[in-house]
Structure formats: C-alpha cells, structure tokens
Motif scaffolding. Sequence first.
Motif, PDB file in Angstrom:
ATOM      1  N   SER A  29      -1.698   9.279  -9.452  1.00 38.45           N
ATOM      2  CA  SER A  29      -1.020   7.938  -9.091  1.00 38.45           C
ATOM      3  C   SER A  29      -0.911   8.584  -7.167  1.00 38.45           C
ATOM      4  O   SER A  29      -0.710   8.190  -5.944  1.00 38.45           O
ATOM      5  CB  SER A  29      -0.325   7.350  -9.362  1.00 38.45           C
ATOM      6  N   THR A  30      -0.017   9.690  -8.012  1.00 40.54           N
ATOM      7  CA  THR A  30       0.592  10.769  -6.128  1.00 40.54           C
ATOM      8  C   THR A  30      -0.719  10.846  -5.262  1.00 40.54           C
ATOM      9  O   THR A  30      -0.515  10.705  -4.167  1.00 40.54           O
ATOM     10  CB  THR A  30       1.094  11.917  -6.420  1.00 40.54           C
ATOM     11  N   ALA A  31      -1.817  11.352  -5.992  1.00 42.25           N
ATOM     12  CA  ALA A  31      -2.693  11.307  -4.771  1.00 42.25           C
ATOM     13  C   ALA A  31      -3.508   9.969  -4.263  1.00 42.25           C
ATOM     14  O   ALA A  31      -3.399  10.300  -2.957  1.00 42.25           O
ATOM     15  CB  ALA A  31      -3.583  12.137  -6.112  1.00 42.25           C
ATOM     16  N   ILE A  32      -3.824   9.445  -4.824  1.00 42.60           N
ATOM     17  CA  ILE A  32      -4.161   8.119  -4.428  1.00 42.60           C
ATOM     18  C   ILE A  32      -3.225   7.368  -3.447  1.00 42.60           C
ATOM     19  O   ILE A  32      -3.533   7.308  -1.991  1.00 42.60           O
ATOM     20  CB  ILE A  32      -4.457   7.179  -5.202  1.00 42.60           C
ATOM     21  N   THR A  33      -1.250   7.634  -3.552  1.00 44.08           N
ATOM     22  CA  THR A  33      -1.320   7.212  -2.471  1.00 44.08           C
ATOM     23  C   THR A  33      -1.146   8.034  -1.495  1.00 44.08           C
ATOM     24  O   THR A  33      -0.911   7.729  -0.126  1.00 44.08           O
ATOM     25  CB  THR A  33       1.112   7.111  -2.950  1.00 44.08           C
ATOM     26  N   HIS A  34      -0.962   9.275  -1.112  1.00 45.17           N
ATOM     27  CA  HIS A  34      -1.456  10.239  -0.209  1.00 45.17           C
ATOM     28  C   HIS A  34      -2.290  10.532   0.408  1.00 45.17           C
ATOM     29  O   HIS A  34      -2.430  10.662   1.152  1.00 45.17           O
ATOM     30  CB  HIS A  34      -0.197  11.428  -0.345  1.00 45.17           C
ATOM     31  N   LEU A  35      -3.399   9.650  -0.627  1.00 44.64           N
ATOM     32  CA  LEU A  35      -4.758   9.831   0.610  1.00 44.64           C
ATOM     33  C   LEU A  35      -4.795   8.516   1.149  1.00 44.64           C
ATOM     34  O   LEU A  35      -5.478   8.213   2.231  1.00 44.64           O
ATOM     35  CB  LEU A  35      -5.980   9.417   0.031  1.00 44.64           C
ATOM     36  N   ILE A  36      -4.061   7.343   1.236  1.00 47.33           N
ATOM     37  CA  ILE A  36      -3.906   6.405   1.772  1.00 47.33           C
ATOM     38  C   ILE A  36      -2.559   6.247   3.037  1.00 47.33           C
ATOM     39  O   ILE A  36      -2.607   5.254   4.032  1.00 47.33           O
ATOM     40  CB  ILE A  36      -3.265   4.786   0.691  1.00 47.33           C
TER      41      ILE A  36
END
Length: 311
Positions: free
Chosen positions: A111-118
């Motif tokens: 989830s951290t990877a996803i949010t830090h791509l956004i």
Amino acid sequence: MSIVKSSREQGFIQRTDFFEVAEHPQSQRLYQINIRDHVIEQFLEDTSDISIQQLEYVPYMRFVVADRLNSLTNGKLKEVLTTILHDRNTGGYTTGTNSKTSESDDYVKFSTAITHLIGEPNFDSMSGNYYARFSVTDIDNSDSYLRQPYRLFTLHTDGTFVDEATDWLLMMKMKEENAVGGESRLLHLDDWNELDIYSNHGLASKEITYKAPSSKNVSKEIKRKTFFQINNKPCMCFIDQFAYPKNIEEANYLKSLSESMENDPSLIELSLPVGDLVVLNNTFWLHGRAAFEKNSELNRELLRQRGCFSE
Ligand SMILES: [Fe+2]
C-alpha cells in the motif's frame, strides 16, 4: 453510462506483461488493476530487506518501495495509477497482492508503494504515522462511527477537519474474520441524482465549521465549504459527525443532503478481499461502510492512507 465508455476509449483498459486494467465487475465507475503475479512476487522479494520500522522512520524509504514496484512494470504503473485518479468519469480502482502473501508487513509495503506512486500521504494524527490501521470488533468504546460495527457509517469524504488537501484515499483490507456485511459503500458524485439540487443550493458554498473528536488528535477547528469546484465540476467536503452548523437552516441542509446520498440508487457496496485495496479520488467520491452482522468474534482490520497528489 456512455461517459464511462468514453473514458475507456481514452485508453485506461489495457493488458500489458506487467498488469491488466479492466472495468471493475461491481461498478462501471471503477477499474480493477490486476498486477501480474510475477510482478507481485518479485516486489515482495525486492522489498524483503526493508522493515516496517524503516518505512515509518525514514520517509524516503517509502518512495524507494514505490520505485521498486514501478520499475517492475517498466515504469508504466505510476502513470496509470495517477491518470485514472484524476479522471472525473472514474477516479477510482481496486488492486491487490493476488494472495501471494498474507503477511501484514507486506500489505503495508504494497500500500505504501501504491500511495507513493500517486503522491504523498498526509500525517495521520490518529496513528501518529503516515498510515493508520484500525480494527472493528464486537465491542467498541470509541468516540466516532469509525470502529462501531453494527451501525451504518454514513457517506463522507476524508480530511474534513484537517487544514491540508486530501486529494485521495486508500483503504486496504488487512484482516477479516467472522465478518458478514461491512462492505465499503461508495457513491460517485456524478451518479447522485440530486447533486444539482444540493450543489446549487444557497448554502452549498457557505463555510461549515468542522471539529474532530478527541481520538483524532486534532484540536484545531476548520471551516470548509460543502461544495467547491475543480475543473468546473462540483467537488465535495462533508462528514455528518464532525460538522457544526450554526443554525437550523444549515442543519437541515446537511441532514437532508446526507439522507439524499444514502438513499441514492447508484450507491455501490464494494466487497474487497483480504490483501486488496481501493483507491478513490476524495474530492468526487463519497465513502462509508455498511453495518456488520452481530458476531462476538468479529475482527476486521483496515489500513488507510490519504494524501495529496504529487506536483
Ligand atoms: Fe473515511
């Protein structure tokens, strides 16, 4: 729903060697992004040297895990995740870890990877961290609807009582035991039949005071307009529990608006498997939660992150 079809024609629906973007089976307004198994497996391996404590203590490590995931998709995932969230016709998707792990640390990393791509998550005052995990169980003694299992958690946007932008939110299912009900209830503003009535009302752009209960650890009062415009489209900021109207007229407006949304036929009840997450544009999607059926062993845990888009 011809508008939604046109958004598909813009090219969000796609199959690559790294992921597939499909219309979500439960809503034409959402996409389902199936990241391929080999990408998930490699991501878990490539981040096995990073601990949750490192992610919490060293902010740049959060972007490092995001970069590792994006690199495994040939740099393509970031653009898809971001562009869909900005697309007014849709603005949301689910994705997940394809049952390749059941470790909660892996869920935090993913989830951290996803949010830090956004973009970048806001500091979550409730947890004192960039993310919060919270459980819903049979017994609740808290001071808001967040953890109350057996009642409807009404439709709202996040970030009403903080003084920073909350462009998006992510909710990930971490655990689910003895749970019947509790689906995420979602409504896209453009599907709401009575949007025009409430967004053109005389009180639509009146500032409303928001105050958080003590568990949120935010003491400042914030004033927010219920409706505002982005790209000439109405966007919304509302939660019933923390709004402090100044008079009967304002109270009646907010109550009637909330009831109108709750009763709208376009409301979706999204079921989300453990290890999956949903990301929504928080300015034109409302979210809430259905009540759970009574069970003394109920144990459901979600992780949330919300934040702003990167520049
Ligand atoms: Fe929320």
